[in-house]
Motif scaffolding. Sequence first.
Motif, mmCIF file in Angstrom:
data_model
loop_
_atom_site.group_PDB
_atom_site.id
_atom_site.type_symbol
_atom_site.label_atom_id
_atom_site.label_comp_id
_atom_site.label_asym_id
_atom_site.label_seq_id
_atom_site.Cartn_x
_atom_site.Cartn_y
_atom_site.Cartn_z
ATOM 1 N N ASP A 66 78.381 22.619 24.906
ATOM 2 C CA ASP A 66 77.828 21.660 25.863
ATOM 3 C C ASP A 66 78.596 20.356 25.650
ATOM 4 O OD1 ASP A 66 76.491 21.980 23.311
ATOM 5 O OD2 ASP A 66 75.101 20.396 23.908
ATOM 6 N N VAL A 67 79.658 20.169 26.409
ATOM 7 C CA VAL A 67 80.637 19.105 26.163
ATOM 8 C C VAL A 67 80.287 17.855 26.964
ATOM 9 C CG1 VAL A 67 83.065 18.465 26.286
ATOM 10 C CG2 VAL A 67 82.428 20.815 25.696
ATOM 11 N N ALA A 68 80.169 16.726 26.261
ATOM 12 C CA ALA A 68 79.859 15.450 26.918
ATOM 13 C C ALA A 68 81.106 14.650 27.261
ATOM 14 C CB ALA A 68 78.937 14.616 26.026
ATOM 15 N N ASP A 69 82.230 14.936 26.584
ATOM 16 C CA ASP A 69 83.480 14.227 26.855
ATOM 17 C C ASP A 69 84.623 15.114 26.394
ATOM 18 O OD1 ASP A 69 85.707 12.583 27.039
ATOM 19 O OD2 ASP A 69 84.704 10.822 26.198
ATOM 20 N N ASN A 119 83.576 25.764 32.764
ATOM 21 C CA ASN A 119 82.536 26.222 33.698
ATOM 22 C C ASN A 119 81.438 25.194 33.880
ATOM 23 O OD1 ASN A 119 81.065 28.455 35.241
ATOM 24 N ND2 ASN A 119 79.575 27.945 33.654
ATOM 25 N N HIS A 120 81.159 24.430 32.833
ATOM 26 C CA HIS A 120 80.013 23.517 32.848
ATOM 27 C C HIS A 120 80.284 22.342 31.934
ATOM 28 C CE1 HIS A 120 79.391 26.785 29.845
ATOM 29 N NE2 HIS A 120 79.273 25.733 29.042
ATOM 30 N N THR A 121 79.527 21.286 32.107
ATOM 31 C CA THR A 121 79.549 20.174 31.157
ATOM 32 C C THR A 121 78.195 20.132 30.448
ATOM 33 O OG1 THR A 121 78.573 18.481 32.600
ATOM 34 C CG2 THR A 121 80.944 18.848 32.800
ATOM 35 N N SER A 122 78.069 19.189 29.554
ATOM 36 C CA SER A 122 76.749 18.865 29.018
ATOM 37 C C SER A 122 75.985 18.036 30.053
ATOM 38 C CB SER A 122 76.899 18.055 27.732
ATOM 39 O OG SER A 122 75.680 17.440 27.360
ATOM 40 N N ASN A 123 74.665 18.090 29.981
ATOM 41 C CA ASN A 123 73.892 17.191 30.850
ATOM 42 C C ASN A 123 73.984 15.742 30.375
ATOM 43 O OD1 ASN A 123 72.322 17.566 28.572
ATOM 44 N ND2 ASN A 123 70.427 18.014 29.683
ATOM 45 N N ASP A 124 74.610 15.513 29.212
ATOM 46 C CA ASP A 124 74.879 14.148 28.739
ATOM 47 C C ASP A 124 76.209 13.610 29.261
ATOM 48 O OD1 ASP A 124 72.533 13.983 27.212
ATOM 49 O OD2 ASP A 124 73.491 14.878 25.453
ATOM 50 N N ASN A 156 74.438 28.436 34.590
ATOM 51 C CA ASN A 156 74.601 29.823 34.173
ATOM 52 C C ASN A 156 74.141 30.031 32.739
ATOM 53 O OD1 ASN A 156 75.591 32.253 35.451
ATOM 54 N ND2 ASN A 156 77.358 31.057 36.147
ATOM 55 N N PHE A 157 74.217 28.974 31.938
ATOM 56 C CA PHE A 157 73.887 29.087 30.520
ATOM 57 C C PHE A 157 72.640 28.246 30.233
ATOM 58 C CE2 PHE A 157 78.256 30.401 30.964
ATOM 59 C CZ PHE A 157 78.291 31.556 30.204
ATOM 60 N N ASP A 158 72.686 27.395 29.236
ATOM 61 C CA ASP A 158 71.501 26.625 28.870
ATOM 62 C C ASP A 158 71.216 25.549 29.919
ATOM 63 O OD1 ASP A 158 69.480 26.060 26.713
ATOM 64 O OD2 ASP A 158 70.458 24.108 26.773
ATOM 65 N N VAL A 159 69.969 25.103 29.966
ATOM 66 C CA VAL A 159 69.572 24.054 30.910
ATOM 67 C C VAL A 159 70.370 22.778 30.684
ATOM 68 C CG1 VAL A 159 67.704 23.198 29.433
ATOM 69 C CG2 VAL A 159 67.548 22.924 31.911
ATOM 70 N N SER A 160 70.899 22.617 29.470
ATOM 71 C CA SER A 160 71.712 21.441 29.148
ATOM 72 C C SER A 160 73.164 21.593 29.569
ATOM 73 C CB SER A 160 71.669 21.176 27.641
ATOM 74 O OG SER A 160 72.277 22.247 26.940
ATOM 75 N N GLN A 161 73.497 22.688 30.273
ATOM 76 C CA GLN A 161 74.882 22.973 30.641
ATOM 77 C C GLN A 161 75.016 23.192 32.153
ATOM 78 O OE1 GLN A 161 74.781 26.176 27.647
ATOM 79 N NE2 GLN A 161 76.733 25.397 26.888
ATOM 80 N N PRO A 162 74.918 22.142 32.953
ATOM 81 C CA PRO A 162 75.042 22.297 34.413
ATOM 82 C C PRO A 162 76.439 22.763 34.817
ATOM 83 C CG PRO A 162 75.098 19.969 33.783
ATOM 84 C CD PRO A 162 74.727 20.732 32.549
ATOM 85 N N ASP A 163 76.478 23.749 35.716
ATOM 86 C CA ASP A 163 77.761 24.290 36.175
ATOM 87 C C ASP A 163 78.477 23.285 37.076
ATOM 88 O OD1 ASP A 163 76.669 26.648 35.033
ATOM 89 O OD2 ASP A 163 77.918 27.855 36.370
ATOM 90 N N LEU A 164 79.784 23.218 36.906
ATOM 91 C CA LEU A 164 80.616 22.383 37.761
ATOM 92 C C LEU A 164 80.905 23.087 39.085
ATOM 93 C CD1 LEU A 164 83.057 21.131 35.014
ATOM 94 C CD2 LEU A 164 81.644 19.623 36.442
ATOM 95 N N ASN A 165 81.211 22.295 40.090
ATOM 96 C CA ASN A 165 81.598 22.801 41.407
ATOM 97 C C ASN A 165 83.120 22.790 41.490
ATOM 98 O OD1 ASN A 165 82.040 23.357 44.097
ATOM 99 N ND2 ASN A 165 81.417 21.320 44.810
ATOM 100 N N TRP A 166 83.728 23.973 41.309
ATOM 101 C CA TRP A 166 85.183 24.044 41.274
ATOM 102 C C TRP A 166 85.821 24.023 42.660
ATOM 103 C CZ3 TRP A 166 88.940 23.475 37.752
ATOM 104 C CH2 TRP A 166 88.520 23.237 36.439
ATOM 105 N N ALA A 167 85.010 23.877 43.701
ATOM 106 C CA ALA A 167 85.566 23.619 45.027
ATOM 107 C C ALA A 167 85.851 22.139 45.225
ATOM 108 C CB ALA A 167 84.594 24.110 46.103
ATOM 109 N N ASN A 168 85.425 21.319 44.283
ATOM 110 C CA ASN A 168 85.583 19.873 44.362
ATOM 111 C C ASN A 168 86.951 19.469 43.791
ATOM 112 O OD1 ASN A 168 85.468 17.042 43.524
ATOM 113 N ND2 ASN A 168 83.306 17.133 44.048
ATOM 114 N N PRO A 169 87.825 18.838 44.584
ATOM 115 C CA PRO A 169 89.161 18.470 44.084
ATOM 116 C C PRO A 169 89.120 17.544 42.869
ATOM 117 C CG PRO A 169 89.044 18.258 46.471
ATOM 118 C CD PRO A 169 87.644 18.486 46.003
ATOM 119 N N GLU A 170 88.080 16.715 42.782
ATOM 120 C CA GLU A 170 87.988 15.793 41.649
ATOM 121 C C GLU A 170 87.788 16.551 40.339
ATOM 122 O OE1 GLU A 170 85.667 11.633 40.489
ATOM 123 O OE2 GLU A 170 85.030 12.812 42.215
ATOM 124 N N VAL A 171 87.018 17.631 40.395
ATOM 125 C CA VAL A 171 86.824 18.456 39.199
ATOM 126 C C VAL A 171 88.158 19.059 38.764
ATOM 127 C CG1 VAL A 171 85.735 20.573 38.329
ATOM 128 C CG2 VAL A 171 84.402 18.953 39.700
#
Length: 560
Positions: free
Chosen positions: A78-81, A116-121, A179-194
């Motif tokens: 769960d990566v914050a940075d 796939n996801h970041t931390s919710n932090d 997809n994983f823990d509630v603290s790991q929101p999935d990123l939207n890989w259709a977003n060019p900024e991501v």
Amino acid sequence: MTTAAPSVHARELSDAPDWWRQAVVYQVYPRSFADSNGDGLGDIPGITARVPYLAELGVDAIWLSPFYPSALADGGYDVADYRDVDPRLGTLADMDELIAQLHAHGIRVVVDIVPNHTSNDHAWFQEALAAGRGSAARDRYIFREGTGPDGSEPPTDWQSVFGGSAWERVADGQWYFHNFDVSQPDLNWANPEVRADFVKTLRFWSDRGVDGFRIDVAHMLTKDLSEPLPSAAELAAMPQDGNHPLLDRDDVHEVYAEWRAVFNSYDPPRTAVAEAWVHPARVPLYASIESLGQSFNFDLLEADFDARQFRRIVTDNLSLAAQSGSSTTWVLSNHDVVRHATRYGLPDAERDADGRPTRKHGNEWLLSGGTEPALDAERGARRARAAALFVLGLPGSAYLYQGEELGLHEVADIPDAARQDPTFFRSPGADIGRDGCRVPLPWTASDAAFGFGAGGAHLPQPEWFADYAVDGQDGDPASTLSLYRRALDLRHELQTAEDLEWVDLGRDDVVAFTRPAGWTVVTNFGTEPVALPAGEVLLSSAPVESGALPGEASAWLRTA
């Protein structure tokens, strides 16, 4: 930054662009490797202090599991940075020093990327929460309205990998997908900024000297969540043929083609290996030179200690590697599975009609606290040594998990109050989780926390760890550590072309093959001794007497 002189065990850092094809890569789980400051948590300076140990072991590279700022809701995944070091583990300067020391000892560095996801932090997710519906900040993630009259029900009945709903509601009523823990929101890989931000991350670490990347759940990034969303049952029935809404989509390789251009802009090119749990026929897509370049082969993680299974797995995966032009990978243990010394000491896994395990091998044993079914630890250790020589004799990359070179078993009897894995909490308790393979290493038999650190260990270490400590095995020619050191030393001498030829020794429970330079590997999966071919025995996992290899053992011979 200062770089100490390399030890006598250091090798020169190869500048060959294909260094990874037959490399031995050692996975370091940072929080459980070595603690330099006594806070109970392994850290970057602790790894740096043990670089001479890694050099003496003889590995070509280390794979560093996540060391980024994290709340540790999922062991650092769960990566914050993505472009910093967790302050509990050190600083960017510490990371630079570690890379320099490893390179000075001829060891390359592969780091984990969790796309796939970041931390919710993570700053992005906190911005998304504050920005509200329809904002650009929320578009970096996957937000949906709920169902039911007031939107209080989740958008679908999908379950997360760790148990429970795959959706979590936020204060303004929307739901986000994880997809994983509630603290790991999935990123939207259709977003060019991501996409652009991860290219920035890859360049950030490549510019600091990182040699390659292990891509976490590489098959899960891109998604198609067009309405109407399918039910969980409908989702499970969909083929994973490149068009599944969530898994192994063809369009993920558009992302990796962009990454490949980044990797190839460096000299030598940066490498990548995919963690992709996909149908074997689709593995070459990830391992191709247009995509990530290599993909993990997890088949041995699910295999019994069985001659037919091992030979089939080798044959199948060498064929897949030939299709992609890559080399295959061999893995017996990692941070997600029960250690193989323990798996091999338990009854064989229950399997379905296709030969796949019907449940995690060892989970029932873990749930019993290590009492049922009975573990034959000696047999498990004997088989683990044999399997190690088998794998290290194969063409391709070998990935070792920290502690396997000590012969460590799984730790089963961790108190519930000390557990950390979200799988345990979200099951709840039906899946005991992965803490047992993540217990901090024993370096010394008699010191506090077995030499891991002066302040104890973040997961409890059992008393029997004293029997496996590095200082007790160092210098003992019969120890598992000595076996690994000798095997890796010989492998560097013998490993040349990526060829293999099977040898028939007349027994179904014996697997043998020859490699270039007259190197023959024999593994006896049975219990009765087998006569070895004529030649000089270079190494064996158990004593060879009168030219016969005992049961559940491997030997390397020079036969030409």
